[in-house]
Write a protein that holds these residues in place. Structure first.
Motif, PDB file in Angstrom:
ATOM      1  N   UNK A  35      38.877  36.018  35.423  1.00  0.00           N
ATOM      2  CA  UNK A  35      39.523  35.735  36.710  1.00  0.00           C
ATOM      3  C   UNK A  35      40.975  36.203  36.736  1.00  0.00           C
TER       4      UNK A  35
ATOM      5  N   UNK B 245      32.150  38.926  43.786  1.00  0.00           N
ATOM      6  CA  UNK B 245      31.864  40.245  43.233  1.00  0.00           C
ATOM      7  C   UNK B 245      32.957  41.278  43.503  1.00  0.00           C
ATOM      8  N   UNK B 246      33.040  42.212  42.543  1.00  0.00           N
ATOM      9  CA  UNK B 246      33.908  43.373  42.695  1.00  0.00           C
ATOM     10  C   UNK B 246      33.054  44.598  42.389  1.00  0.00           C
TER      11      UNK B 246
ATOM     12  N   UNK C 165      34.670  51.415  42.264  1.00  0.00           N
ATOM     13  CA  UNK C 165      34.281  52.702  42.839  1.00  0.00           C
ATOM     14  C   UNK C 165      35.224  53.743  42.234  1.00  0.00           C
TER      15      UNK C 165
ATOM     16  N   UNK D 199      38.300  52.198  41.017  1.00  0.00           N
ATOM     17  CA  UNK D 199      39.073  51.359  41.942  1.00  0.00           C
ATOM     18  C   UNK D 199      38.264  50.113  42.319  1.00  0.00           C
ATOM     19  N   UNK D 200      38.923  48.965  42.375  1.00  0.00           N
ATOM     20  CA  UNK D 200      38.209  47.723  42.669  1.00  0.00           C
ATOM     21  C   UNK D 200      38.085  47.467  44.170  1.00  0.00           C
ATOM     22  N   UNK D 201      36.869  47.170  44.608  1.00  0.00           N
ATOM     23  CA  UNK D 201      36.644  46.768  45.997  1.00  0.00           C
ATOM     24  C   UNK D 201      35.949  45.413  45.996  1.00  0.00           C
ATOM     25  N   UNK D 202      36.489  44.468  46.752  1.00  0.00           N
ATOM     26  CA  UNK D 202      35.938  43.119  46.758  1.00  0.00           C
ATOM     27  C   UNK D 202      35.269  42.754  48.077  1.00  0.00           C
ATOM     28  N   UNK D 203      34.680  41.572  48.111  1.00  0.00           N
ATOM     29  CA  UNK D 203      34.031  40.984  49.291  1.00  0.00           C
ATOM     30  C   UNK D 203      32.618  41.551  49.514  1.00  0.00           C
TER      31      UNK D 203
ATOM     32  N   UNK E 259      31.796  43.487  52.719  1.00  0.00           N
ATOM     33  CA  UNK E 259      32.556  44.748  52.796  1.00  0.00           C
ATOM     34  C   UNK E 259      31.941  45.782  51.841  1.00  0.00           C
TER      35      UNK E 259
ATOM     36  N   UNK F 163      42.552  41.319  40.407  1.00  0.00           N
ATOM     37  CA  UNK F 163      43.650  41.293  41.365  1.00  0.00           C
ATOM     38  C   UNK F 163      43.524  40.178  42.395  1.00  0.00           C
ATOM     39  N   UNK F 164      42.328  39.991  42.940  1.00  0.00           N
ATOM     40  CA  UNK F 164      42.142  38.967  43.971  1.00  0.00           C
ATOM     41  C   UNK F 164      41.564  37.679  43.376  1.00  0.00           C
ATOM     42  N   UNK F 165      41.365  37.662  42.060  1.00  0.00           N
ATOM     43  CA  UNK F 165      40.899  36.440  41.403  1.00  0.00           C
ATOM     44  C   UNK F 165      39.469  36.040  41.746  1.00  0.00           C
ATOM     45  N   UNK F 166      38.688  36.988  42.255  1.00  0.00           N
ATOM     46  CA  UNK F 166      37.310  36.674  42.673  1.00  0.00           C
ATOM     47  C   UNK F 166      36.356  37.808  42.340  1.00  0.00           C
TER      48      UNK F 166
END
Lengths: 211, 211
Positions: B43, B52-53, B56, B59-63, B66, B47-50
């Motif tokens: 955690x 799924x990531x 890509x 590079x990290x994409x969350x939510x 999304x 970066x966002x502490x959550x």
């Protein structure tokens, strides 16, 4: 295109849509539903049982972030590049998520359940500064908007939530000078300024007191 | 384009992404983070502490929603028309919202707090049948997919959540024959079928027992 916004008579998740409709300077009607006297009956009439709902030419569209993106794209207050739009949407969802935690904190405070109120406020206190820090990193140095050289719906959305959150956690924007500036700039748009002066005062149950 | 999915070693919000990556038949790596022994340290790195990531190209994409929309659009498993995409996204968000309520129910059950568990399960029981009813209305009579003549990421997303929810509420899909059929069709895609056979069994704390 006619718009009609249905939401409770509070700020919360409806406020970003109210700001955005004003920033776009489109005409719209608004129905403010009283949480205590009207919501019970109104809820039954709504297909998904929730607000905010935006009536678009009579058709109901729900979900705050979906409504805002729709309005932004429709009225050219959006980025064109799809990867950038994806990164903006990610940021929007992280900020929006905090509103569910805050809503439970408000709910349990209203019920007088101090322990549960504290549980959810603990989550808000953990999440919000992290989200603010990451949003700050996404504001461009040159233009001062989120991942864009010009203002988009995302800036209005972020500003409308931050406007609600700045009082919730002491010094929330202290280390976020770019967000402070962004919030000030959105607040100073004539149509938003007008709304800030005209909007109803916070209800007692919406205040940050004792959270 | 390289993909790497980071999520806990549970189904929940990561499972729609796992199904979608398989339905797309793209290569990806997966890191399954143990909730109890690894998550605390992991955690801090995020970066966002959550999760799924989705990584890509590093590079990290969350939510969840999304990530799924991004993958669907990137790999042509999406509708083209923007109003239809908006209506699909609305449905996706309503279904996804239930996962927050369910997560709190699981959390409070784990803590042995029966009253809070019941509060959140009450919300799930109220929301889920309504969401299912509305989703059923969105499945087209001809093709049997959600607001589209061909399968899109939205169908995979909905199927992956329904697959988790069918056991949670008795008879959830009883009056939703089109969704039953949609779920069966997504489950029978060869790549999904393979995953259903290979995936780890549910942990005890993920089961619907006693909810």
């Amino acid at each position: 295109m006619t718009y009609r916004l249905l939401y409770l008579n509070i700020r919360a998740r409806g406020e970003p849509i109210r700001w955005l409709l004003r920033a776009l300077e489109v005409e719209f009607e608004e129905e403010r539903i009283d949480m205590f006297t009207e919501w019970g009956a109104k809820k039954e009439e709504l297909k998904w049982g929730q607000t905010p709902v935006l009536e678009v030419d009579g058709e109901h569209l729900g979900q705050t972030t979906v409504i805002c993106r729709y309005l932004g794209e429709k009225h050219d207050l959006a980025v064109e590049d799809s990867w950038t739009a994806t990164r903006q949407q990610e940021a929007v969802e992280y900020l929006h998520d905090v509103s569910s935690l805050a809503a439970f904190a408000f709910y349990f405070r209203m019920k007088g359940d101090e322990e549960q109120k504290e549980f959810f406020m603990g989550r808000v206190r953990e999440r919000l500064p992290m989200v603010v820090k990451n949003l700050e990193d996404l504001v461009t140095d040159e233009a001062g908007w989120l991942l864009s050289p010009k203002m988009t719906w995302v800036d209005v959305f972020v500003a409308a939530y931050l406007d609600q959150y700045v009082d919730m956690i002491d010094g929330l924007l202290e280390e976020a000078p770019k967000l402070q500036e962004l919030l000030a700039r959105v607040r100073s748009l004539p149509s938003i300024q007008e709304w800030l002066e005209a909007r109803p005062a916070l209800h007692e149950f919406e205040s940050n007191e004792g959270l």
